[in-house]
Design an enzyme around this catalytic site. Structure first.
Site, mmCIF file in Angstrom:
data_model
loop_
_atom_site.group_PDB
_atom_site.id
_atom_site.type_symbol
_atom_site.label_atom_id
_atom_site.label_comp_id
_atom_site.label_asym_id
_atom_site.label_seq_id
_atom_site.Cartn_x
_atom_site.Cartn_y
_atom_site.Cartn_z
ATOM 1 N N GLU A 145 -4.845 -1.156 -0.183
ATOM 2 C CA GLU A 145 -5.701 0.034 -0.266
ATOM 3 C C GLU A 145 -7.126 -0.345 -0.648
ATOM 4 O O GLU A 145 -8.089 0.235 -0.144
ATOM 5 C CB GLU A 145 -5.103 1.029 -1.265
ATOM 6 C CG GLU A 145 -3.784 1.615 -0.735
ATOM 7 C CD GLU A 145 -3.066 2.468 -1.764
ATOM 8 O OE1 GLU A 145 -2.742 1.945 -2.844
ATOM 9 O OE2 GLU A 145 -2.829 3.653 -1.484
ATOM 10 N N GLY B 287 -1.694 -1.386 -3.701
ATOM 11 C CA GLY B 287 -3.076 -1.116 -4.088
ATOM 12 C C GLY B 287 -4.035 -2.199 -3.613
ATOM 13 O O GLY B 287 -5.227 -1.927 -3.422
ATOM 14 N N GLU C 94 5.238 0.146 -1.608
ATOM 15 C CA GLU C 94 5.517 0.976 -2.791
ATOM 16 C C GLU C 94 6.881 1.648 -2.720
ATOM 17 O O GLU C 94 7.508 1.934 -3.740
ATOM 18 C CB GLU C 94 4.434 2.056 -2.945
ATOM 19 C CG GLU C 94 3.086 1.545 -3.416
ATOM 20 C CD GLU C 94 2.149 1.163 -2.282
ATOM 21 O OE1 GLU C 94 2.611 0.920 -1.148
ATOM 22 O OE2 GLU C 94 0.935 1.089 -2.545
ATOM 23 N N ALA D 135 -1.108 -2.783 -7.359
ATOM 24 C CA ALA D 135 -1.345 -2.301 -8.717
ATOM 25 C C ALA D 135 -0.382 -3.042 -9.640
ATOM 26 O O ALA D 135 0.681 -3.509 -9.198
ATOM 27 C CB ALA D 135 -1.103 -0.800 -8.779
HETATM 28 C C1 HXC Z 1 2.568 -7.083 -11.565
HETATM 29 C C2 HXC Z 1 3.030 -8.879 -10.230
HETATM 30 C C3 HXC Z 1 2.786 -8.105 -9.077
HETATM 31 C C4 HXC Z 1 2.403 -6.741 -9.253
HETATM 32 C C5 HXC Z 1 3.346 -10.080 -8.448
HETATM 33 N N1 HXC Z 1 3.361 -10.097 -9.798
HETATM 34 N N2 HXC Z 1 3.000 -8.879 -7.994
HETATM 35 N N3 HXC Z 1 2.908 -8.367 -11.453
HETATM 36 N N4 HXC Z 1 2.302 -6.283 -10.530
HETATM 37 N N5 HXC Z 1 2.118 -5.939 -8.231
HETATM 38 C C6 HXC Z 1 3.698 -11.219 -10.684
HETATM 39 C C7 HXC Z 1 5.187 -11.497 -10.689
HETATM 40 O O1 HXC Z 1 5.834 -10.625 -11.577
HETATM 41 C C8 HXC Z 1 5.195 -12.927 -11.158
HETATM 42 O O2 HXC Z 1 5.017 -12.964 -12.553
HETATM 43 C C9 HXC Z 1 3.965 -13.511 -10.521
HETATM 44 O O3 HXC Z 1 3.091 -12.407 -10.204
HETATM 45 C C10 HXC Z 1 4.260 -14.254 -9.234
HETATM 46 O O4 HXC Z 1 4.991 -13.388 -8.380
HETATM 47 P P1 HXC Z 1 6.358 -13.819 -7.671
HETATM 48 O O5 HXC Z 1 7.048 -12.561 -7.302
HETATM 49 O O6 HXC Z 1 7.097 -14.799 -8.512
HETATM 50 O O7 HXC Z 1 5.777 -14.578 -6.392
HETATM 51 P P2 HXC Z 1 6.458 -14.699 -4.966
HETATM 52 O O8 HXC Z 1 7.913 -15.011 -5.085
HETATM 53 O O9 HXC Z 1 5.596 -15.674 -4.221
HETATM 54 O O10 HXC Z 1 6.342 -13.261 -4.286
HETATM 55 C C11 HXC Z 1 5.086 -12.726 -3.971
HETATM 56 C C12 HXC Z 1 5.184 -11.190 -3.688
HETATM 57 C C13 HXC Z 1 5.915 -10.513 -4.856
HETATM 58 C C14 HXC Z 1 5.988 -10.998 -2.382
HETATM 59 C C15 HXC Z 1 3.775 -10.676 -3.486
HETATM 60 O O11 HXC Z 1 5.268 -10.905 -6.063
HETATM 61 C C16 HXC Z 1 5.907 -9.023 -4.780
HETATM 62 O O12 HXC Z 1 6.669 -8.437 -4.016
HETATM 63 N N6 HXC Z 1 5.060 -8.381 -5.600
HETATM 64 C C17 HXC Z 1 5.017 -6.938 -5.698
HETATM 65 C C18 HXC Z 1 4.367 -6.329 -4.481
HETATM 66 C C19 HXC Z 1 4.324 -4.833 -4.590
HETATM 67 O O13 HXC Z 1 5.350 -4.131 -4.683
HETATM 68 N N7 HXC Z 1 3.108 -4.247 -4.593
HETATM 69 C C20 HXC Z 1 2.913 -2.850 -4.694
HETATM 70 C C21 HXC Z 1 2.791 -2.481 -6.138
HETATM 71 S S1 HXC Z 1 2.690 -0.737 -6.362
HETATM 72 P P3 HXC Z 1 5.924 -13.895 -13.510
HETATM 73 O O14 HXC Z 1 5.448 -13.546 -14.875
HETATM 74 O O15 HXC Z 1 7.331 -13.525 -13.226
HETATM 75 O O16 HXC Z 1 5.575 -15.287 -13.071
HETATM 76 C C22 HXC Z 1 1.141 -0.330 -5.988
HETATM 77 C C23 HXC Z 1 0.835 1.115 -6.128
HETATM 78 C C24 HXC Z 1 -0.519 1.421 -5.640
HETATM 79 O O17 HXC Z 1 0.331 -1.128 -5.632
HETATM 80 C C25 HXC Z 1 -0.870 2.836 -5.909
HETATM 81 C C26 HXC Z 1 -2.055 2.988 -6.772
HETATM 82 C C27 HXC Z 1 -3.227 2.176 -6.416
#
Ligand code: HXC
Length: 258
Positions: free
Chosen positions: A112, A109, A132, A65
């Site tokens: 999911e 998400g 998360e 998400a």
């Molecule tokens: C918003 C995101 C994002 C996310 C990545 N980006 N994941 N933006 N929401 N979930 C953005 C980063 O901010 C970044 O933007 C760009 O995408 C590239 O990501 P990087 O982190 O620079 O890439 P990398 O170093 O290759 O790492 C990849 C990654 C990491 C390991 C996937 O991005 C990451 O950990 N993302 C979050 C994963 C996460 O926590 N997901 C769960 C979310 S909560 P900029 O602008 O800086 O370039 C969730 C709740 C679900 O999903 C419940 C309801 C459905």
């Protein structure tokens, strides 16, 4: 509806939806989920489509998400806004099969969403996880429920509590994904599976999806009873007659989806 966050294509009788927010690794925001729901339901209504595929990029199916969009939510935003129920679960109303073709990250998400598809074909670079907990929240679209059903309580607890990612081979061993294929073959293999499904009798395809899904909602006796009713119903179709006759006459079946 004009789509800005997804690409929608048809390949013969297969509807393909590509998540397309590359700069954010396909982070799933409201607009994208509105568009995805709209596209899925449109394909479901389209008589020329027999199966659907959701995919992302080589780097990310979806990294979760959209954290930027939800970072400032308070409880009332989430509760009154009906987050995520309002637009994440349209896929559960789709009666035709939906395959997730997953390369790269399928996190939070994103993971999911793959689990709400009917099955998952993974590229060898796929990574699944429910991280998360690192954001001090929890899976909010079925992850704590569908993951243990797919891969066992122990592995689901491990992934949800440690936030570690599971690679494609582990995901296949654990039963989350149906097959792992080389990255460069992901779409070819997925489209071949989808095309095969789309060549079958659509009403029977839908009955099978319905029956298998029932196994998650019922006990064995009730589930088998449900299956038996649908099995009997298949004898009311034109296509059952055609399929069995074609076998006996040693010729390909010509299904009419009726
Ligand atoms: C918003 C995101 C994002 C996310 C990545 N980006 N994941 N933006 N929401 N979930 C953005 C980063 O901010 C970044 O933007 C760009 O995408 C590239 O990501 P990087 O982190 O620079 O890439 P990398 O170093 O290759 O790492 C990849 C990654 C990491 C390991 C996937 O991005 C990451 O950990 N993302 C979050 C994963 C996460 O926590 N997901 C769960 C979310 S909560 P900029 O602008 O800086 O370039 C969730 C709740 C679900 O999903 C419940 C309801 C459905």
């Amino acid at each position: 509806m004009e789509y800005q966050n997804i690409i929608v294509e048809t390949k013969d009788k297969v509807g393909v939806i590509t998540l397309n927010r590359p700069k954010a690794l396909n982070a799933l925001n409201d607009q994208l989920m509105d568009e995805l729901g709209h596209a899925l339901l449109a394909f479901d209504q389209n008589d020329d489509i027999g199966c659907m595929v959701i995919t992302g990029s080589e780097k990310a199916f979806a990294a979760g998400a959209d954290i930027a969009a939800m970072a400032d939510y308070n409880y009332m935003d989430a509760y009154k806004g009906n987050y995520v129920t309002k637009n994440w679960e349209h896929i559960l109303r789709v009666r035709k099969p939906v395959i997730a073709a997953v390369a790269g990250y399928a996190l939070g998400g994103g993971c999911e969403l793959t689990m709400m598809c009917d099955f998952i074909i993974a590229a060898d670079n796929a990574k699944f996880g429910q991280p998360e907990i690192k954001l001090a929240t929890l899976p909010g679209c079925g992850g704590t429920q569908r993951l243990p059903r797919a891969i066992s309580k122990s592995k689901a607890m491990d992934l949800c509590l440690t936030a570690r990612l599971m690679d494609a081979n582990e995901a296949e061993r654990a039963g989350l994904v149906s097959r792992v294929v080389p990255l460069e073959k992901l779409m070819e293999e997925t489209l071949a599976a989808a095309t095969t499904i789309a060549s079958m009798s659509l009403p029977v395809v839908m009955m099978i999806k319905d029956a298998v899904n029932r196994s998650f909602e019922s006990g064995l006796t009730e589930g088998v009873h449900y299956e038996r009713r649908l099995f009997h119903a298949s004898f009311g179709t034109y296509d059952q007659r055609e399929g069995m006759k074609a076998f006996l006459e040693k010729r390909p079946a010509n299904f009419q989806n009726k």
